[in-house]
Design a protein around this motif. Structure first.
Motif, PDB file in Angstrom:
ATOM      1  N   VAL A  79      41.963  78.868  31.247  1.00 34.28           N
ATOM      2  CA  VAL A  79      42.192  79.885  32.276  1.00 34.28           C
ATOM      3  C   VAL A  79      41.610  81.236  31.868  1.00 34.28           C
ATOM      4  O   VAL A  79      40.910  81.891  32.653  1.00 34.28           O
ATOM      5  N   TRP A  80      41.853  81.631  30.615  1.00 31.41           N
ATOM      6  CA  TRP A  80      41.463  82.995  30.221  1.00 31.41           C
ATOM      7  C   TRP A  80      39.968  83.180  30.016  1.00 31.41           C
ATOM      8  O   TRP A  80      39.498  84.288  29.799  1.00 31.41           O
ATOM      9  N   LYS A  81      39.210  82.089  30.122  1.00 35.18           N
ATOM     10  CA  LYS A  81      37.756  82.254  30.125  1.00 35.18           C
ATOM     11  C   LYS A  81      37.311  82.930  31.423  1.00 35.18           C
ATOM     12  O   LYS A  81      36.239  83.520  31.499  1.00 35.18           O
ATOM     13  N   GLU A  83      45.876  87.076  21.894  1.00 33.92           N
ATOM     14  CA  GLU A  83      45.169  85.788  21.786  1.00 33.92           C
ATOM     15  C   GLU A  83      44.423  85.428  23.084  1.00 33.92           C
ATOM     16  O   GLU A  83      43.241  85.069  23.067  1.00 33.92           O
ATOM     17  N   ASN A  84      45.125  85.531  24.225  1.00 32.05           N
ATOM     18  CA  ASN A  84      44.511  85.202  25.511  1.00 32.05           C
ATOM     19  C   ASN A  84      43.380  86.158  25.852  1.00 32.05           C
ATOM     20  O   ASN A  84      42.318  85.744  26.339  1.00 32.05           O
ATOM     21  N   GLU A  85      43.604  87.443  25.604  1.00 36.89           N
ATOM     22  CA  GLU A  85      42.583  88.449  25.925  1.00 36.89           C
ATOM     23  C   GLU A  85      41.302  88.227  25.114  1.00 36.89           C
ATOM     24  O   GLU A  85      40.198  88.490  25.599  1.00 36.89           O
ATOM     25  N   ALA A 104      45.332  74.954  31.117  1.00 37.03           N
ATOM     26  CA  ALA A 104      45.823  75.550  29.866  1.00 37.03           C
ATOM     27  C   ALA A 104      45.256  76.961  29.697  1.00 37.03           C
ATOM     28  O   ALA A 104      44.162  77.261  30.184  1.00 37.03           O
ATOM     29  N   ASN A 105      45.988  77.811  28.991  1.00 39.17           N
ATOM     30  CA  ASN A 105      45.537  79.188  28.751  1.00 39.17           C
ATOM     31  C   ASN A 105      44.128  79.248  28.183  1.00 39.17           C
ATOM     32  O   ASN A 105      43.348  80.135  28.534  1.00 39.17           O
ATOM     33  N   SER A 106      43.809  78.292  27.306  1.00 38.75           N
ATOM     34  CA  SER A 106      42.493  78.327  26.652  1.00 38.75           C
ATOM     35  C   SER A 106      41.347  78.161  27.653  1.00 38.75           C
ATOM     36  O   SER A 106      40.237  78.637  27.420  1.00 38.75           O
TER      37      SER A 106
END
Ligand code: NAG
Ligand code: NAG
Ligand code: NAG
Length: 471
Positions: free
Chosen positions: A295-297, A329-331, A291-293
Motif C-alpha cells: 500500500v505505502w508504495k 517504517e511505512n513512510e 499489506a502495508n508493504s
C-alpha cells in the motif's frame, strides 16, 4: 518546427531572386528599342528613365506584397502558440504563472467532472486567453507538470485506466475513495482506502481505478508529470479498440466470440461513470486491503505526517528523504518508491497564518505548482520575465519555474492553505533570501549595493528558522 521554418525561409529567398531578374529585363528591352530613334534622344532617354523607375517601383511593390503574403501566415502558425496571442495582452503577464482553475471549463461525465490547468496542442482548445497563456507558459518552461481537479460523485468511479506519458500524484481534498493498482505482470494488485488529506501515487502506465466509497463527493487535486497534453487510455477504450476475434483469443471466455459480442460500447465517454442500475450490476463489492508493504508504495498519509512549524505557519511533506531520515517504517516505503520511479514529485501542504509570509526563496532542482485550498494570498515572482505581484484565492493554481524566486503572503483573516508539488523525486533543494543574504560576505554586499559594510549588521540572524515568518 524549426526545420519547416528554415525551408520556408529558403523558399522565400529563392522565389525573390529569380523573380527580380525578369522584372529588370522587362524594363531594359523597351529602353533599347527606343535607342533607334535619333531625333530627341534626350527626351526619349528621360521618358525611358521614368518608365524604368515606374516599372522598378511596381516590381518592388509586387515583390514586397508577395513577400508579405508568403511569409506572414507562416510566421503566424509557427509562433501563434508561443508569441502572437499572448503578446496581445501583455498586461496580464501574471497568467503565465496563474490559472483561475475554479472558473475554467468543467468537463462533465455521468459520475463526476474534471477541470484542467494544462497545455493544449491546439490553441483553439483553450477556453480563454488567460488559460492559453498559462498552458503556453508551463509548456515553454518545461514545467513537467499539469494539474487537474477530479470530482467523483458518491459510488461514481474513475474507470480503470493508465497514463501513457505521466505519473499521477493525487491529493484527496474531501471524501473517501477505494483505490486499485495493477503492476506489470498483473500478479500484484494493491488496493486500499484513502480519506481526505491523504495522497496517492500512480506511476506512469500502472493501471489504476478510483471509486468513491463514501457518501459525499470525492475531490482530488491531481498533479501529472508532463507539460505536454496528458495521454490516457481507459480499459473500455482499449477493449473496444481490439477486434472481436482477438479479444476472444486473448480472454478465452465461455461462449467465445459470442460472449465478446454481448459487450456494448457505451455512447458516452465513460471516463468517470455511475450507471443508474449499479445496484443490479454489483452484488459483492468487498475486497481486502493489501499489506502495508504494498500500500505505502502508492499511498502516503500526508495529513497524519510530521508537522514542521515556523513562526508564521506549518509545512507537511510527502517526499523522498535520504536514508529515510525522520520517516517511520511505512513512510520510508513511500519515500523509496518515489525515488525508484523517474520524474516523481515532492508534495507538501503549506499553511500560512493570517499575515504570515513564506519568504522569498527559490528551488535549485524543481519547478513548483500549487493549488489554493482555502484563504487568500499575494504572490510575487522574480524570474526571467517581469511580472507584477498578483493575488490568489480558493481554486487558483500558481506556477513557479525552476530557479525563479517567489514569495507567498497570507492576506486574509482566514489562514492560507495550499497543496504544492515540486518536480523532484530527490530531496528538494531550496534557498531562502534571508539565508543567502547571511551567507554572502558583507564586504561583497557592500560592494554590490554601494553601501557601507557596517550597514549590513542591521540584518539580524534569528535562532528560529524564518522560512514562514510574521512581522
Ligand atoms: C465477496 O468477494 C470477496 C472477495 O472476492 C470474497 O472473499 C467473499 O467471499 C465474497 N462474498 C460473498 C458473499 O460472495
Ligand atoms: C473501504 O471503505 C469502505 C467503505 O467505508 C469499506 O466498506 C471497506 O471495507 C473499506 N476497505 C478497506 C480495505 O478498508
Ligand atoms: C499498517 O500500518 C498502520 C499505520 O499506518 C498500522 O496501524 C498497522 O498496524 C499496519 N499493519 C500491519 C499489518 O503492520
Amino acid at each position: 518546427m524549426e526545420n519547416p521554418g528554415f525551408v520556408m525561409h529558403e523558399d522565400g529567398l529563392s522565389n525573390t531572386a529569380p523573380s527580380k531578374i525578369p522584372q529588370k529585363n522587362g524594363h531594359l528591352y523597351p529602353c533599347e528599342e527606343n535607342k533607334r530613334s535619333y531625333c530627341s534622344l534626350m527626351k526619349l532617354f528621360l521618358v525611358c528613365l521614368l518608365a524604368c523607375l515606374i516599372t522598378t517601383t511596381v516590381g518592388v511593390l509586387i515583390l514586397s506584397l508577395v513577400y508579405v503574403g508568403h511569409f506572414s501566415p507562416k510566421t503566424d502558425t509557427a509562433a501563434s502558440t508561443t508569441a502572437n496571442q499572448p503578446s496581445q495582452n501583455n498586461a496580464d503577464s501574471r497568467f503565465n504563472f496563474l490559472n483561475n482553475l475554479g472558473q475554467s471549463k468543467v468537463f462533465t461525465f455521468q459520475g463526476g467532472s474534471i477541470q484542467w490547468a494544462r497545455f493544449r496542442n491546439n490553441p483553439s482548445d483553450y477556453s480563454s486567453p488567460a488559460e492559453l497563456k498559462f498552458g503556453t507558459s508551463i509548456n515553454k518552461h518545461q514545467s513537467m507538470m499539469t494539474l487537474g481537479t477530479i470530482r467523483i460523485f458518491s459510488q461514481g468511479m474513475k474507470v480503470p485506466h493508465w497514463h501513457l506519458n505521466a505519473n499521477e500524484h493525487g491529493f484527496l481534498l474531501k471524501g473517501k475513495a477505494w483505490i486499485g493498482i495493477v503492476e506489470a505482470g498483473g500478479s500484484t494488485v494493491t488496493t486500499f482506502n484513502i480519506t481526505a488529506g491523504q495522497v496517492v501515487f500512480f506511476p506512469k502506465n500502472t493501471l489504476h481505478w478510483v471509486k468513491n466509497v463514501g457518501d459525499e463527493d470525492c475531490l482530488f487535486i491531481s498533479f501529472f508529470t508532463t507539460n505536454d497534453e496528458l495521454k490516457t487510455l481507459d480499459v473500455d477504450d482499449a477493449f473496444f479498440g481490439t477486434p472481436e476475434d482477438i479479444l476472444s483469443r486473448a480472454l478465452k471466455p465461455e461462449g467465445g466470440v459470442q460472449f465478446i459480442r454481448t459487450f456494448k460500447k457505451p455512447i458516452e465517454d465513460q471516463s468517470i461513470n455511475l450507471p443508474a442500475n449499479l445496484k443490479d450490476l454489483v452484488n459483492n463489492a468487498s475486497y481486502a486491503q493489501s499489506a502495508n508493504s504494498s500500500v505505502w508504495k502508492y499511498f502516503y498519509d500526508l495529513k497524519g505526517s510530521k508537522e514542521f512549524s515556523y513562526p508564521g505557519g506549518v509545512m507537511q511533506w510527502a517526499r523522498y528523504r535520504k536514508n529515510g531520515v525522520g520517516l517511520n517504517e511505512n513512510e520510508q516505503i513511500y519515500s523509496d518508491s518515489l525515488n525508484q520511479h523517474a520524474d516523481t514529485l515532492t508534495l507538501g501542504t503549506l499553511r500560512i497564518f493570517s499575515n504570515g509570509l513564506r519568504v522569498p526563496h527559490y528551488h535549485f532542482n524543481a519547478h513548483e505548482m500549487g493549488y489554493v485550498i482555502s484563504g487568500c494570498g499575494q504572490i510575487g515572482i522574480v524570474g526571467d520575465e517581469p511580472v507584477s505581484e498578483f493575488t490568489v484565492g480558493v481554486g487558483d493554481v500558481f506556477y513557479f519555474p525552476i530557479g525563479a524566486q517567489h514569495y507567498i503572503k497570507s492576506t486574509c483573516e482566514e489562514e492560507l492553505l495550499m497543496i504544492t508539488a515540486a518536480t523532484t523525486g530527490n530531496q528538494l533543494e531550496t534557498l531562502d533570501m534571508d539565508d543567502y543574504f547571511h551567507a554572502t560576505a558583507d564586504h561583497i554586499l557592500a560592494q554590490l549595493f554601494l553601501k557601507k559594510q557596517d550597514e549590513f549588521k542591521k540584518i539580524p540572524v534569528f535562532t528560529v528558522d524564518q522560512s514562514i515568518n510574521i512581522p
